[in-house]
Design an enzyme around this catalytic site. Sequence first.
Site, PDB file in Angstrom:
ATOM      1  CG  HIS A   1      -1.980  -0.986   1.225  1.00 18.01           C
ATOM      2  ND1 HIS A   1      -3.016  -0.957   2.107  1.00 18.01           N
ATOM      3  CD2 HIS A   1      -2.198  -2.075   0.433  1.00 18.01           C
ATOM      4  CE1 HIS A   1      -3.840  -1.962   1.873  1.00 18.01           C
ATOM      5  NE2 HIS A   1      -3.357  -2.663   0.865  1.00 18.01           N
TER       6      HIS A   1
ATOM      7  CD  GLU B   1      -1.788   4.357   3.368  1.00 16.95           C
ATOM      8  OE1 GLU B   1      -2.936   4.734   3.664  1.00 16.95           O
ATOM      9  OE2 GLU B   1      -1.548   3.473   2.509  1.00 16.95           O
TER      10      GLU B   1
ATOM     11  CB  CYS C   1      -1.692   1.622   6.317  1.00 17.10           C
ATOM     12  SG  CYS C   1      -1.397   0.841   4.708  1.00 17.10           S
TER      13      CYS C   1
END
Length: 154
Positions: A58, A60, A91
């Site tokens: 992801h 992040e 995250c």
Amino acid sequence: MSPQKTAADELWMEEALRCAQRALESGEVPVGAVVVFDGRIVGRGWNRNISDFDPTAHAEIIALRAAGAAVGNHRLEGCELFATIEPCSMCAGALVHARIQRVIYGADDPKAGAVQSVMKVLNHPQLNHKIEVRNGVLAGRSTELLQSFFRNRR
């Protein structure tokens, strides 16, 4: 919040939106993130889970990995993370473990948000690290980018 801080938050969110655009151009869900320390970007990320065949890639997480390498520490105390959408539980957990000081995000995520929408991983009362949160920064632009992506996929 001071006008200078508000303007700075929007400036960094613009960079996160540019990262989201890179994800979009790669066929990924358009989410972007940047980590800022002492007035400079130390990590950038955009969703790469499809292209990297990695469920943890992801925006992040990618930005946190880059920031850790840049500062030479897995603890990112004093760092701020700017993300175009509310972080998910994975995250959010990583942000707590990294000891991020502040999280600023654009759009709420009513399906998977783990700051306030679905669950509250950040600042859970039993965790020992508290993170300052600001939401809604350039939220309209973040929302439009995501909605446009999903509209075009249908």
